[in-house]
Motif scaffolding. Structure first.
Motif, PDB file in Angstrom:
ATOM      1  N   CYS A  92      17.503  -7.959 -10.281  1.00 18.79           N
ATOM      2  CA  CYS A  92      16.106  -7.533 -10.366  1.00 18.79           C
ATOM      3  C   CYS A  92      15.610  -7.067  -9.006  1.00 18.79           C
ATOM      4  O   CYS A  92      14.963  -6.018  -8.897  1.00 18.79           O
ATOM      5  CB  CYS A  92      15.240  -8.687 -10.880  1.00 18.79           C
ATOM      6  N   TYR A  93      15.927  -7.849  -7.970  1.00 21.84           N
ATOM      7  CA  TYR A  93      15.535  -7.449  -6.619  1.00 21.84           C
ATOM      8  C   TYR A  93      16.252  -6.172  -6.207  1.00 21.84           C
ATOM      9  O   TYR A  93      15.659  -5.292  -5.579  1.00 21.84           O
ATOM     10  CB  TYR A  93      15.811  -8.573  -5.615  1.00 21.84           C
ATOM     11  N   ARG A  94      17.513  -6.057  -6.548  1.00 16.75           N
ATOM     12  CA  ARG A  94      18.270  -4.856  -6.212  1.00 16.75           C
ATOM     13  C   ARG A  94      17.659  -3.626  -6.869  1.00 16.75           C
ATOM     14  O   ARG A  94      17.599  -2.556  -6.254  1.00 16.75           O
ATOM     15  CB  ARG A  94      19.730  -5.030  -6.638  1.00 16.75           C
ATOM     16  N   ALA A  95      17.187  -3.771  -8.098  1.00 14.58           N
ATOM     17  CA  ALA A  95      16.529  -2.651  -8.777  1.00 14.58           C
ATOM     18  C   ALA A  95      15.280  -2.225  -8.013  1.00 14.58           C
ATOM     19  O   ALA A  95      15.003  -1.033  -7.870  1.00 14.58           O
ATOM     20  CB  ALA A  95      16.177  -3.041 -10.213  1.00 14.58           C
ATOM     21  N   GLY A  96      14.545  -3.191  -7.505  1.00 18.16           N
ATOM     22  CA  GLY A  96      13.362  -2.880  -6.703  1.00 18.16           C
ATOM     23  C   GLY A  96      13.717  -2.151  -5.421  1.00 18.16           C
ATOM     24  O   GLY A  96      13.048  -1.187  -5.030  1.00 18.16           O
ATOM     25  N   VAL A  97      14.767  -2.608  -4.774  1.00 17.58           N
ATOM     26  CA  VAL A  97      15.210  -1.972  -3.530  1.00 17.58           C
ATOM     27  C   VAL A  97      15.666  -0.540  -3.804  1.00 17.58           C
ATOM     28  O   VAL A  97      15.342   0.389  -3.051  1.00 17.58           O
ATOM     29  CB  VAL A  97      16.338  -2.786  -2.856  1.00 17.58           C
ATOM     30  N   GLU A  98      16.385  -0.347  -4.887  1.00 15.92           N
ATOM     31  CA  GLU A  98      16.836   1.002  -5.230  1.00 15.92           C
ATOM     32  C   GLU A  98      15.649   1.926  -5.500  1.00 15.92           C
ATOM     33  O   GLU A  98      15.679   3.104  -5.121  1.00 15.92           O
ATOM     34  CB  GLU A  98      17.778   0.949  -6.425  1.00 15.92           C
TER      35      GLU A  98
ATOM     36  N   ALA B 160       0.815  -1.209   0.000  1.00 18.07           N
ATOM     37  CA  ALA B 160       0.000   0.000   0.000  1.00 18.07           C
ATOM     38  C   ALA B 160       0.855   1.268   0.000  1.00 18.07           C
ATOM     39  O   ALA B 160       0.327   2.372  -0.083  1.00 18.07           O
ATOM     40  CB  ALA B 160      -0.918   0.002   1.220  1.00 18.07           C
ATOM     41  N   ASP B 161       2.158   1.127   0.074  1.00 19.38           N
ATOM     42  CA  ASP B 161       3.067   2.262   0.121  1.00 19.38           C
ATOM     43  C   ASP B 161       3.156   2.936  -1.246  1.00 19.38           C
ATOM     44  O   ASP B 161       3.006   2.282  -2.290  1.00 19.38           O
ATOM     45  CB  ASP B 161       4.462   1.790   0.555  1.00 19.38           C
ATOM     46  N   VAL B 162       3.443   4.228  -1.249  1.00 22.48           N
ATOM     47  CA  VAL B 162       3.572   4.980  -2.500  1.00 22.48           C
ATOM     48  C   VAL B 162       4.716   4.466  -3.371  1.00 22.48           C
ATOM     49  O   VAL B 162       4.717   4.672  -4.581  1.00 22.48           O
ATOM     50  CB  VAL B 162       3.753   6.495  -2.237  1.00 22.48           C
ATOM     51  N   ALA B 163       5.675   3.769  -2.781  1.00 21.88           N
ATOM     52  CA  ALA B 163       6.820   3.258  -3.527  1.00 21.88           C
ATOM     53  C   ALA B 163       6.545   1.918  -4.209  1.00 21.88           C
ATOM     54  O   ALA B 163       7.331   1.488  -5.059  1.00 21.88           O
ATOM     55  CB  ALA B 163       8.026   3.105  -2.600  1.00 21.88           C
ATOM     56  N   ALA B 164       5.457   1.272  -3.869  1.00 18.69           N
ATOM     57  CA  ALA B 164       5.216  -0.099  -4.340  1.00 18.69           C
ATOM     58  C   ALA B 164       5.224  -0.215  -5.862  1.00 18.69           C
ATOM     59  O   ALA B 164       5.854  -1.125  -6.417  1.00 18.69           O
ATOM     60  CB  ALA B 164       3.910  -0.627  -3.770  1.00 18.69           C
TER      61      ALA B 164
ATOM     62  N   ALA C  77       4.956 -10.443  -2.746  1.00 16.60           N
ATOM     63  CA  ALA C  77       3.495 -10.424  -2.695  1.00 16.60           C
ATOM     64  C   ALA C  77       2.889 -10.379  -4.100  1.00 16.60           C
ATOM     65  O   ALA C  77       1.845 -10.977  -4.355  1.00 16.60           O
ATOM     66  CB  ALA C  77       3.011  -9.236  -1.872  1.00 16.60           C
ATOM     67  N   ALA C  78       3.572  -9.697  -5.008  1.00 14.22           N
ATOM     68  CA  ALA C  78       3.052  -9.548  -6.362  1.00 14.22           C
ATOM     69  C   ALA C  78       3.429 -10.708  -7.277  1.00 14.22           C
ATOM     70  O   ALA C  78       2.685 -11.043  -8.197  1.00 14.22           O
ATOM     71  CB  ALA C  78       3.558  -8.239  -6.966  1.00 14.22           C
ATOM     72  N   LYS C  79       4.563 -11.327  -7.017  1.00 13.35           N
ATOM     73  CA  LYS C  79       5.106 -12.288  -7.974  1.00 13.35           C
ATOM     74  C   LYS C  79       5.046 -13.745  -7.553  1.00 13.35           C
ATOM     75  O   LYS C  79       5.168 -14.622  -8.394  1.00 13.35           O
ATOM     76  CB  LYS C  79       6.579 -11.944  -8.278  1.00 13.35           C
ATOM     77  N   VAL C  80       4.881 -14.005  -6.284  1.00 13.03           N
ATOM     78  CA  VAL C  80       4.939 -15.388  -5.802  1.00 13.03           C
ATOM     79  C   VAL C  80       3.539 -15.884  -5.509  1.00 13.03           C
ATOM     80  O   VAL C  80       2.764 -15.225  -4.820  1.00 13.03           O
ATOM     81  CB  VAL C  80       5.824 -15.508  -4.549  1.00 13.03           C
ATOM     82  N   SER C  81       3.249 -17.036  -6.026  1.00 11.27           N
ATOM     83  CA  SER C  81       1.988 -17.674  -5.673  1.00 11.27           C
ATOM     84  C   SER C  81       2.308 -19.116  -5.273  1.00 11.27           C
ATOM     85  O   SER C  81       3.159 -19.763  -5.881  1.00 11.27           O
ATOM     86  CB  SER C  81       0.999 -17.642  -6.831  1.00 11.27           C
ATOM     87  N   LEU C  82       1.644 -19.570  -4.257  1.00 14.43           N
ATOM     88  CA  LEU C  82       1.864 -20.923  -3.778  1.00 14.43           C
ATOM     89  C   LEU C  82       0.717 -21.803  -4.246  1.00 14.43           C
ATOM     90  O   LEU C  82      -0.442 -21.427  -4.195  1.00 14.43           O
ATOM     91  CB  LEU C  82       1.946 -20.935  -2.258  1.00 14.43           C
ATOM     92  N   ARG C  83       1.086 -22.974  -4.668  1.00 11.66           N
ATOM     93  CA  ARG C  83       0.076 -23.929  -5.112  1.00 11.66           C
ATOM     94  C   ARG C  83       0.149 -25.134  -4.183  1.00 11.66           C
ATOM     95  O   ARG C  83       1.208 -25.754  -4.033  1.00 11.66           O
ATOM     96  CB  ARG C  83       0.329 -24.348  -6.544  1.00 11.66           C
TER      97      ARG C  83
ATOM     98  N   LYS D 299      13.866  -4.998   3.021  1.00 14.98           N
ATOM     99  CA  LYS D 299      12.778  -5.855   3.504  1.00 14.98           C
ATOM    100  C   LYS D 299      11.446  -5.428   2.898  1.00 14.98           C
ATOM    101  O   LYS D 299      10.647  -6.273   2.483  1.00 14.98           O
ATOM    102  CB  LYS D 299      12.690  -5.805   5.030  1.00 14.98           C
ATOM    103  N   GLN D 300      11.191  -4.144   2.858  1.00 13.65           N
ATOM    104  CA  GLN D 300       9.925  -3.655   2.339  1.00 13.65           C
ATOM    105  C   GLN D 300       9.809  -3.916   0.840  1.00 13.65           C
ATOM    106  O   GLN D 300       8.770  -4.371   0.356  1.00 13.65           O
ATOM    107  CB  GLN D 300       9.769  -2.164   2.634  1.00 13.65           C
ATOM    108  N   ALA D 301      10.854  -3.629   0.103  1.00 18.22           N
ATOM    109  CA  ALA D 301      10.820  -3.825  -1.346  1.00 18.22           C
ATOM    110  C   ALA D 301      10.650  -5.301  -1.698  1.00 18.22           C
ATOM    111  O   ALA D 301       9.852  -5.649  -2.576  1.00 18.22           O
ATOM    112  CB  ALA D 301      12.094  -3.266  -1.989  1.00 18.22           C
ATOM    113  N   VAL D 302      11.375  -6.154  -1.031  1.00 14.40           N
ATOM    114  CA  VAL D 302      11.260  -7.590  -1.301  1.00 14.40           C
ATOM    115  C   VAL D 302       9.865  -8.088  -0.939  1.00 14.40           C
ATOM    116  O   VAL D 302       9.280  -8.907  -1.651  1.00 14.40           O
ATOM    117  CB  VAL D 302      12.365  -8.386  -0.575  1.00 14.40           C
ATOM    118  N   ALA D 303       9.285  -7.573   0.126  1.00 12.46           N
ATOM    119  CA  ALA D 303       7.921  -7.962   0.496  1.00 12.46           C
ATOM    120  C   ALA D 303       6.935  -7.575  -0.598  1.00 12.46           C
ATOM    121  O   ALA D 303       6.024  -8.348  -0.924  1.00 12.46           O
ATOM    122  CB  ALA D 303       7.538  -7.312   1.821  1.00 12.46           C
ATOM    123  N   VAL D 304       7.111  -6.410  -1.186  1.00 10.83           N
ATOM    124  CA  VAL D 304       6.241  -5.971  -2.282  1.00 10.83           C
ATOM    125  C   VAL D 304       6.396  -6.906  -3.480  1.00 10.83           C
ATOM    126  O   VAL D 304       5.407  -7.364  -4.065  1.00 10.83           O
ATOM    127  CB  VAL D 304       6.568  -4.516  -2.698  1.00 10.83           C
ATOM    128  N   ILE D 305       7.634  -7.211  -3.832  1.00 12.83           N
ATOM    129  CA  ILE D 305       7.893  -8.068  -4.991  1.00 12.83           C
ATOM    130  C   ILE D 305       7.331  -9.462  -4.769  1.00 12.83           C
ATOM    131  O   ILE D 305       6.649 -10.020  -5.634  1.00 12.83           O
ATOM    132  CB  ILE D 305       9.402  -8.114  -5.296  1.00 12.83           C
TER     133      ILE D 305
END
Length: 75
Positions: free
Chosen positions: A36-42, A12-16, A66-72, A58-64
């Protein structure tokens, strides 16, 4: 007043959106996952330069995730 147990959703953050855009751009450029993760953190740090590197990561990785990982679950 102390807020205990309150969890702020980093999605929900403006940076997401900037985080996800940076991650996608790096991914589409064929960069390694860590880059790719580093780009998100930057991207997060550009929006929140006052936050520590560790917290921003931590925040950037949590955003990524949440958006990219799905568990089956197979049953």
């Amino acid at each position: 007043m102390v807020w205990r147990g309150a969890i702020i959703d980093p999605r929900a953050d403006v940076a997401a959106q900037a985080v996800l855009d940076a991650f996608e751009a790096a991914h589409n450029a064929g960069l390694a996952s860590v880059q790719c993760y580093r780009a998100g953190v930057e991207a997060w740090r550009r929006t929140h330069p006052d936050q520590s590197s560790e917290y921003a990561a931590k925040q950037a990785v949590a955003v990524i995730l949440a958006a990219k990982v799905s568990l089956r679950v197979e049953g």
